[in-house]
Design an enzyme around this catalytic site. Structure first.
Site, PDB file in Angstrom:
ATOM      1  CG  HIS A 139       6.067   4.799  -3.217  1.00 24.74           C
ATOM      2  ND1 HIS A 139       6.505   6.346  -2.912  1.00 24.74           N
ATOM      3  CD2 HIS A 139       4.973   4.874  -2.560  1.00 24.74           C
ATOM      4  CE1 HIS A 139       5.483   7.201  -2.528  1.00 24.74           C
ATOM      5  NE2 HIS A 139       4.683   6.027  -2.246  1.00 24.74           N
ATOM      6  CD  GLU A 140       3.293   1.141  -1.394  1.00 26.71           C
ATOM      7  OE1 GLU A 140       2.818   1.589  -0.052  1.00 26.71           O
ATOM      8  OE2 GLU A 140       2.559   1.564  -2.333  1.00 26.71           O
ATOM      9  CB  THR A 141       9.499  -0.380   2.366  1.00 24.02           C
ATOM     10  OG1 THR A 141      10.093  -0.479   1.287  1.00 24.02           O
ATOM     11  CG2 THR A 141       8.483  -1.340   2.477  1.00 24.02           C
TER      12      THR A 141
END
Length: 324
Positions: A139-141
């Site tokens: 999700h962060e990337t």
């Protein structure tokens, strides 16, 4: 007179030695430092190998795992290179900033510095930990979108550095001073940010990240280590993501009153609860869950209960103050 001076000096030296010996050695009390020689870090920040350090309820990190499942306790028995490629299917797409950076070998090499990761508990717990770790970091990337080829959840690990025009993320600190000209914006799988995270992370993994923060975006092993450090390290009053997903964390009465119950949702709360949790349905939370369900399916494990944090009160701001 000289005897009194000698006595006073001896007393002072003894006090200094006692003070230095009493400084905590590991865990949240020591900036995320880890114990050497395979010792456990107690909940009070001390290293040892007895039940007072390693036992249930006494250990905060580097705790002994549960029974080793058939097939071996090593991480490669849970996630193979082909599974890694299937999970992060489009990470090397030409449109991805991180093309060619995130590799299976770098992940496995980094994980060797965190021996409890993916090796604690039974096979179900181990698979869920791998799925949860890659879901949150995907999700962060993510580089995915609703109509992306193979779906939005096949595009994790596309980005390497925070997008846009990030600032220097420098907060004045005596313990973790910012280096001149350095910026501490989000980098790597967990998009670690701020000097007060780069500092203790670097100390824990043995790299000077305050002076060299871009190592998180140029050295794949260090990059994965930064994410694993965050995953494995509790920060009071929050448990570690690791302890939540393997079932070691037990919610207090205050946690239960805040609807913080064991499951993937609490991990989202740990990471970015101040912005995403307690708000009902949130698209960012649903994106994390979407990745998690896909990875659980690939690994052949059920996702468990309490995946959402929409009805949870936040622990407060996460270590990663600004995330996607």
């Amino acid at each position: 007179m000289r005897l009194r001076e000698f006595t006073a000096l001896s007393s002072l030296l003894f006090s200094l030695l006692l003070l230095s010996a009493s400084a905590e050695q590991c865990g949240s009390q020591a900036g995320g430092a880890r114990c050497a020689s395979g010792l456990c870090c107690s909940k009070f920040g001390w290293c040892g190998n007895t039940n007072d350090y390693c036992g249930p309820g006494n250990c905060q990190s580097q705790c002994p795992g549960g029974p080793t499942p058939p097939g071996g306790g090593d991480l490669g028995s849970i996630i193979s290179s082909s599974m890694f490629d299937q999970m992060l299917k489009h990470r090397n797409d030409n449109a991805c900033q991180g093309k060619g950076f995130y590799s299976y070998n770098a992940f496995i090499n980094a994980a060797r510095s965190f021996p409890g990761f993916g090796t604690s508990g039974d096979t179900t717990a181990r698979k869920r930990e791998i799925a949860a770790f890659f879901a949150q970091t995907s999700h962060e990337t993510t580089g995915g979108w609703a109509t992306a080829p193979d779906g939005p959840y096949a595009w994790g690990y596309c980005w390497l550095r925070e997008q846009g025009s990030p600032g220097d993320y420098c907060t004045p600190s005596g313990q973790w001073p910012c280096a001149p000209g350095r910026k501490y914006f989000g980098r790597g799988p967990i998009q670690i940010s701020h000097n007060y995270n780069y500092g203790p992370c670097g100390r824990a993994i043995g790299v000077d990240l305050l002076n060299n923060p871009d190592l998180v975006a140029t050295d794949p092993v260090i990059s994965f280590k930064s994410a694993l450090w965050f995953w494995m390290t509790p920060q009071s009053p929050k448990p570690s993501c690791h302890d939540v997903i393997i079932g070691r964390w037990q919610p207090s009465s205050a946690d239960r009153a805040a609807n913080r119950l064991p499951g993937f949702g609490v991990i989202t709360n740990i990471i970015n609860g101040g912005l995403e949790c307690g708000r009902g349905t949130d698209s960012r939370v649903q994106d994390r869950i979407g990745f998690y369900r896909r990875y659980c399916s690939i690994l052949g494990v059920s996702p468990g209960d309490n995946l959402d944090c929409g009805n949870q009160r936040s622990f407060g701001n996460g270590l990663l103050v600004d995330t996607m």
